[in-house]
Design a protein around this motif. Structure first.
Motif, PDB file in Angstrom:
ATOM      1  N   LEU A   1       0.829  -1.197   0.000  1.00 61.54           N
ATOM      2  CA  LEU A   1       0.000   0.000   0.000  1.00 61.54           C
ATOM      3  C   LEU A   1       0.868   1.253   0.000  1.00 61.54           C
ATOM      4  CD1 LEU A   1      -2.954   0.875   0.053  1.00 61.54           C
ATOM      5  CD2 LEU A   1      -2.828   0.903   2.543  1.00 61.54           C
ATOM      6  N   ASN A   2       1.982   1.200   0.727  1.00 60.46           N
ATOM      7  CA  ASN A   2       2.881   2.345   0.802  1.00 60.46           C
ATOM      8  C   ASN A   2       3.578   2.621  -0.530  1.00 60.46           C
ATOM      9  OD1 ASN A   2       2.287   2.817   3.486  1.00 60.46           O
ATOM     10  ND2 ASN A   2       3.975   1.553   4.251  1.00 60.46           N
ATOM     11  N   GLN A   3       3.617   1.615  -1.411  1.00 64.52           N
ATOM     12  CA  GLN A   3       4.208   1.810  -2.732  1.00 64.52           C
ATOM     13  C   GLN A   3       3.355   2.737  -3.588  1.00 64.52           C
ATOM     14  OE1 GLN A   3       5.547  -1.675  -4.957  1.00 64.52           O
ATOM     15  NE2 GLN A   3       5.388  -2.884  -3.096  1.00 64.52           N
ATOM     16  N   LEU A   4       2.066   2.807  -3.265  1.00 65.39           N
ATOM     17  CA  LEU A   4       1.135   3.564  -4.083  1.00 65.39           C
ATOM     18  C   LEU A   4       0.938   4.972  -3.523  1.00 65.39           C
ATOM     19  CD1 LEU A   4      -1.652   0.843  -4.612  1.00 65.39           C
ATOM     20  CD2 LEU A   4       0.426   1.238  -5.968  1.00 65.39           C
ATOM     21  N   SER A   5       0.902   5.926  -4.416  1.00 67.73           N
ATOM     22  CA  SER A   5       0.598   7.290  -4.002  1.00 67.73           C
ATOM     23  C   SER A   5      -0.878   7.381  -3.624  1.00 67.73           C
ATOM     24  CB  SER A   5       0.889   8.261  -5.153  1.00 67.73           C
ATOM     25  OG  SER A   5      -0.045   8.062  -6.203  1.00 67.73           O
TER      26      SER A   5
ATOM     27  N   GLN B   1      -3.887   4.982  -5.030  1.00 74.56           N
ATOM     28  CA  GLN B   1      -4.790   4.221  -4.164  1.00 74.56           C
ATOM     29  C   GLN B   1      -6.236   4.533  -4.498  1.00 74.56           C
ATOM     30  OE1 GLN B   1      -3.863   4.528   0.045  1.00 74.56           O
ATOM     31  NE2 GLN B   1      -1.671   4.668  -0.358  1.00 74.56           N
ATOM     32  N   GLU B   2      -6.495   5.803  -4.785  1.00 70.88           N
ATOM     33  CA  GLU B   2      -7.854   6.236  -5.120  1.00 70.88           C
ATOM     34  C   GLU B   2      -8.311   5.589  -6.426  1.00 70.88           C
ATOM     35  OE1 GLU B   2     -10.236  10.483  -4.798  1.00 70.88           O
ATOM     36  OE2 GLU B   2      -8.137  10.453  -5.442  1.00 70.88           O
ATOM     37  N   VAL B   3      -7.439   5.585  -7.413  1.00 69.51           N
ATOM     38  CA  VAL B   3      -7.762   4.985  -8.706  1.00 69.51           C
ATOM     39  C   VAL B   3      -7.979   3.474  -8.551  1.00 69.51           C
ATOM     40  CG1 VAL B   3      -6.842   4.418 -10.994  1.00 69.51           C
ATOM     41  CG2 VAL B   3      -6.614   6.743 -10.096  1.00 69.51           C
TER      42      VAL B   3
ATOM     43  N   VAL C   1      -5.671   8.681 -16.356  1.00 68.16           N
ATOM     44  CA  VAL C   1      -6.164   7.526 -15.606  1.00 68.16           C
ATOM     45  C   VAL C   1      -5.497   6.245 -16.102  1.00 68.16           C
ATOM     46  CG1 VAL C   1      -8.199   6.118 -15.125  1.00 68.16           C
ATOM     47  CG2 VAL C   1      -8.372   8.595 -15.041  1.00 68.16           C
ATOM     48  N   ALA C   2      -5.349   6.139 -17.423  1.00 69.91           N
ATOM     49  CA  ALA C   2      -4.694   4.952 -17.986  1.00 69.91           C
ATOM     50  C   ALA C   2      -3.264   4.830 -17.463  1.00 69.91           C
ATOM     51  CB  ALA C   2      -4.702   5.029 -19.507  1.00 69.91           C
ATOM     52  N   ARG C   3      -2.578   5.969 -17.324  1.00 68.03           N
ATOM     53  CA  ARG C   3      -1.207   5.957 -16.808  1.00 68.03           C
ATOM     54  C   ARG C   3      -1.180   5.528 -15.347  1.00 68.03           C
ATOM     55  NH1 ARG C   3      -0.094  10.724 -17.997  1.00 68.03           N
ATOM     56  NH2 ARG C   3      -0.152  11.734 -15.954  1.00 68.03           N
ATOM     57  N   TYR C   4      -2.138   6.038 -14.566  1.00 67.65           N
ATOM     58  CA  TYR C   4      -2.219   5.618 -13.160  1.00 67.65           C
ATOM     59  C   TYR C   4      -2.457   4.112 -13.052  1.00 67.65           C
ATOM     60  CZ  TYR C   4      -2.257  10.291 -11.038  1.00 67.65           C
ATOM     61  OH  TYR C   4      -1.910  11.532 -10.582  1.00 67.65           O
ATOM     62  N   ILE C   5      -3.386   3.595 -13.844  1.00 66.31           N
ATOM     63  CA  ILE C   5      -3.693   2.159 -13.814  1.00 66.31           C
ATOM     64  C   ILE C   5      -2.470   1.341 -14.197  1.00 66.31           C
ATOM     65  CG2 ILE C   5      -5.055   0.328 -14.903  1.00 66.31           C
ATOM     66  CD1 ILE C   5      -7.361   2.330 -15.121  1.00 66.31           C
TER      67      ILE C   5
END
Length: 228
Positions: A160-164, A168-170, A194-198
């Motif tokens: 979880l800490n790896q994710l900004s 996490q929201e996405v 959004v595609a980049r976040y995913i």
């Protein structure tokens, strides 16, 4: 979708799946196999964009074919089509690399809706399957929480800490079944952003499908099963 592989040993069901695919995607070619060996032979000479795999076959399980499909057709979308709705089969299939899991007793309209969701990036999961996945990991999380006094688990927290916060929201919205367009509208972001976040989330969690994303989000406590 251009070419689909249907692996189903009951002829009537195989024809039903072929008709479902035609209703879903229009002009789509299909190759029908009744055994694992027939499917492997087809994979040696043809390229598929979609594979519908039954579990209980005369010479094995559709799960055994997943790695073969992924090797021969890396871009293929793999969906398990079965009557088995128990956690053991579901989790084994998703861990082997299946992108979706549909029950054959679903109404035609729902089956078509779930398959059509592939085009917009939504994982084809029967509603009862989604609930079982979430319930399973809720129970696992509860067991881990009870044993935390003796040996606190750090895996979920570290991942979880790896994710900004935005990632996490996405991930949370994707796990709840929202399409990429819906996530973009809700967060007031472009589809490309959004595609980049995913993509970044998938890389960080070492996953490759929305079904796996839903599992990971539940395991990390980002999704509350009470809301489903």
């Amino acid at each position: 979708m251009q070419h689909a592989l249907i692996v189903e040993d009951v002829p009537e069901t195989s024809e039903w799946l072929r008709d479902i695919l035609t209703q879903t995607f229009g002009d789509i070619r299909t190759t029908q196999s009744m055994t694992c060996q027939q499917a492997r032979d087809a994979l040696q000479t043809q390229y598929f964009n979609l594979a519908l795999l039954d579990l209980n076959l005369p010479d094995g399980s559709g799960i055994d074919l997943i790695s073969c499909v992924r090797q021969r057709c890396p871009d293929a979308y793999i969906v398990i089509t079965t009557i088995f709705d128990d956690e053991e089969h579901i989790l084994k299939a998703l861990r082997a690399g299946a992108h979706g899991y549909l029950l054959k007793d679903s109404p035609d309209a729902r089956f078509i809706q779930k398959l059509r969701g592939i085009l917009s990036g939504d994982p084809p999961l029967s509603p009862s399957i989604s609930r079982r996945i979430l319930r399973y990991f809720t129970e696992v999380n509860a067991e881990q929480h009870q044993s935390a006094v003796v040996s606190p688990p750090h895996t979920e927290a570290s991942q979880l800490n790896q994710l900004s916060p935005r990632e996490q929201e996405v991930l949370t919205l994707v796990a709840k079944g929202l399409s990429r367009n819906d996530v973009a509208k809700l967060l007031t972001l472009s589809n490309n952003t959004v595609a980049r976040y995913i993509r970044d989330v998938y890389q960080k969690l070492n996953i490759s499908s929305r079904a796996e994303a839903a599992v990971e989000a539940c395991r990390m406590g980002l999704v509350n099963t009470d809301s489903h």
